[in-house]
Design an enzyme around this catalytic site. Structure first.
Site, PDB file in Angstrom:
ATOM      1  N   SER A 132      24.293  26.484  31.830  1.00  0.00           N
ATOM      2  CA  SER A 132      23.054  26.692  31.081  1.00  0.00           C
ATOM      3  C   SER A 132      23.302  27.553  29.854  1.00  0.00           C
ATOM      4  O   SER A 132      24.189  28.426  29.856  1.00  0.00           O
ATOM      5  CB  SER A 132      22.063  27.391  32.020  1.00  0.00           C
ATOM      6  OG  SER A 132      20.960  27.869  31.308  1.00  0.00           O
ATOM      7  N   TYR A 157      19.581  34.320  38.828  1.00  0.00           N
ATOM      8  CA  TYR A 157      19.836  32.905  38.532  1.00  0.00           C
ATOM      9  C   TYR A 157      20.898  32.772  37.443  1.00  0.00           C
ATOM     10  O   TYR A 157      21.894  32.061  37.603  1.00  0.00           O
ATOM     11  CB  TYR A 157      18.545  32.191  38.101  1.00  0.00           C
ATOM     12  CG  TYR A 157      18.836  30.835  37.485  1.00  0.00           C
ATOM     13  CD1 TYR A 157      19.189  29.755  38.285  1.00  0.00           C
ATOM     14  CD2 TYR A 157      18.826  30.657  36.096  1.00  0.00           C
ATOM     15  CE1 TYR A 157      19.497  28.527  37.721  1.00  0.00           C
ATOM     16  CE2 TYR A 157      19.142  29.434  35.532  1.00  0.00           C
ATOM     17  CZ  TYR A 157      19.472  28.364  36.350  1.00  0.00           C
ATOM     18  OH  TYR A 157      19.807  27.156  35.781  1.00  0.00           O
ATOM     19  N   LYS A 161      25.093  31.255  37.324  1.00  0.00           N
ATOM     20  CA  LYS A 161      25.754  30.306  36.414  1.00  0.00           C
ATOM     21  C   LYS A 161      27.031  30.919  35.848  1.00  0.00           C
ATOM     22  O   LYS A 161      28.065  30.270  35.756  1.00  0.00           O
ATOM     23  CB  LYS A 161      24.795  29.901  35.285  1.00  0.00           C
ATOM     24  CG  LYS A 161      23.609  29.068  35.767  1.00  0.00           C
ATOM     25  CD  LYS A 161      24.035  27.746  36.413  1.00  0.00           C
ATOM     26  CE  LYS A 161      22.882  26.989  37.020  1.00  0.00           C
ATOM     27  NZ  LYS A 161      23.285  25.872  37.890  1.00  0.00           N
TER      28      LYS A 161
END
Ligand code: NAD
Ligand code: WQD
Length: 349
Positions: A132, A157, A161
């Site tokens: 992302s 979150y 990644k």
């Protein structure tokens, strides 16, 4: 529909989800056989019908959790022809990850590590990983290239990644017998133009487009536009909104690149964006212009944690993968709207 079927099978984790389902369509259109694993924690098994209606092929489906290594072992026994993996399966709500960090670290990281273990054991040639633009945080300069600095993650979150990218890099550098392509998505929006599949947010949407289309259809009273005093050309946040079908197509190219050994590199990272930043207000205007539907909105305070502006330099993906985002934003707005209307017709929203 007659398609030249390839012998290689692709395992798509999270394949009934938003980006996964669009990718399964493109994989099947390209002749790949697909098996999906999804625990349906954020999607519906109905999605398989949509994929079948678009492609004429129902993908194999295993309802299981990727954090369950025995379930994965059974899947590989049942489908020994898996040659590539695309790992979409993850929990993705930024706000929820702040409330439930262990859930996010466990789900996103154990899923990845289990898959990496399986690859070595079963002769899989490569894994595509969904990363992302969140890894760039608030960039010092736009557009961001793959070499732009990675900023300290502001949510569990986002951290999953970053850690996932590091895990993959370490595993590849340790001499693992497979390749990886890490794709950093910017802001995926829209739906398949057939409106057979699209984004299905559970509860109140946190992201701009589902909130906007639900407002346009009357499920929500008005859209809150978070902040109009940013240091940008019109005062609104800027993002690189990318059509989900364009995004899906990049995965087919990435898979083929690994399976056909088109690159000498064992690990590659690509930005997937359009290269054009659009402000939140420009996107609202684009929606209204493309659909003729007005969106009631109010200006609300800034949302805590929002990035002011970020957009991609996609030239590495353009040049090396031969991939380019090509859907005009008006078409993306129409597909998002058609999908919202389809949800209404089906009594879902
Ligand atoms: P999504 O929630 O629609 O799809 C994810 C799917 O994975 C869901 O169907 C869910 O049921 C499934 N899943 C979750 N955990 C699982 C597990 N342990 N085992 C099996 N299935 C599991 O999300 P999406 O928008 O399609 O995102 C796909 C990937 O792309 C995610 O990794 C996400 O972090 C990443 N990503 C998304 C965006 C975005 O804005 N949508 C942006 C950048 C990156
Ligand atoms: C876009 C813009 C909001 C809703 C998130 C994740 C990121 C990535 C993509 C996965 C912002 C504004 C939004 C609303 C608004 N996901 N907005 N009113 O925040 O760029 O990115 O999804 O990796 O990690 O953080 O996307 O769609 O939430 O917001 O004004 O009701 O729309 O402030 O400027 P975001 P978004």
């Amino acid at each position: 529909m007659s398609k030249k079927v390839k012998t290689d099978r692709i395992l798509v984790t999270g394949g009934t989800g938003y980006i996964g389902s669009h990718t399964v369509v493109e994989l099947q259109n390209a002749g790949y056989r697909v098996v999906i694993i999804d625990n349906l924690s954020n999607s519906n098994v109905e999605v398989l019908n949509g994929i079948e209606r678009i492609t004429g092929i129902r993908p194999d489906f295993v309802e299981a959790d990727c954090t369950d290594i025995n379930a994965l072992r059974n899947l590989f026994l049942k489908f020994p022809d898996i040659k590539g993996i695309i790992n979409f399966a993850a929990s993705k709500a930024v706000g929820e990850s702040v409330q439930k960090p262990v859930l996010y670290y466990r789900n996103n990281l154990n899923t990845l590590m289990n898959l990496l273990d399986m690859m070595g054991e079963h002769g899989v040639k490569g894994i595509v990983f969904s990363s992302s633009c969140t890894v760039y945080g608030e960039p010092d300069e736009n557009p961001v290239t793959e070499q732009s600095p990675i900023k300290k993650a502001t949510s569990p979150y986002g951290n999953t990644k970053q850690i996932s990218e590091e895990i993959i890099t370490d595993v590849i550098n340790s001499g693992a017998p497979f390749k990886s392509i890490i794709l950093r998505y910017f802001n995926p929006i829209g739906a398949h133009p057939s409106a057979e599949i699209g984004e299905l947010p559970l509860g109140v949407p946190q992201n701009l487009i589902p909130y906007l289309t639900q407002t346009a259809i009357g499920v929500r009273k008005e859209l809150s536009v978070f902040g109009n005093d940013y240091n940008t050309r019109d005062g609104y946040c800027i993002r690189d909104f990318i059509d989900v079908v364009d995004l899906a197509k990049a995965h087919v190219i990435a898979v083929e690149r690994m399976l056909e050994d088109k690159s000498d590199k064992k690990i590659e990272i690509f930005n997937l964006g359009t290269g054009n930043g659009l402000s939140v207000m420009e996107l609202i205007n684009a929606f209204e212009g493309a659909t003729g539907v007005k969106v009631p909105y109010k200006i609300a305070p800034r949302r805590v944690g929002d990035i002011e502006q970020v957009w991609a330099d996609p030239s590495y993906a353009n040049n090396v993968l031969g991939w380019k985002a090509e859907t005009p934003v008006a078409d993306t707005m129409r597909s998002a709207w058609k999908w919202q209307q389809r949800l209404r017709e089906r009594g879902i929203m």
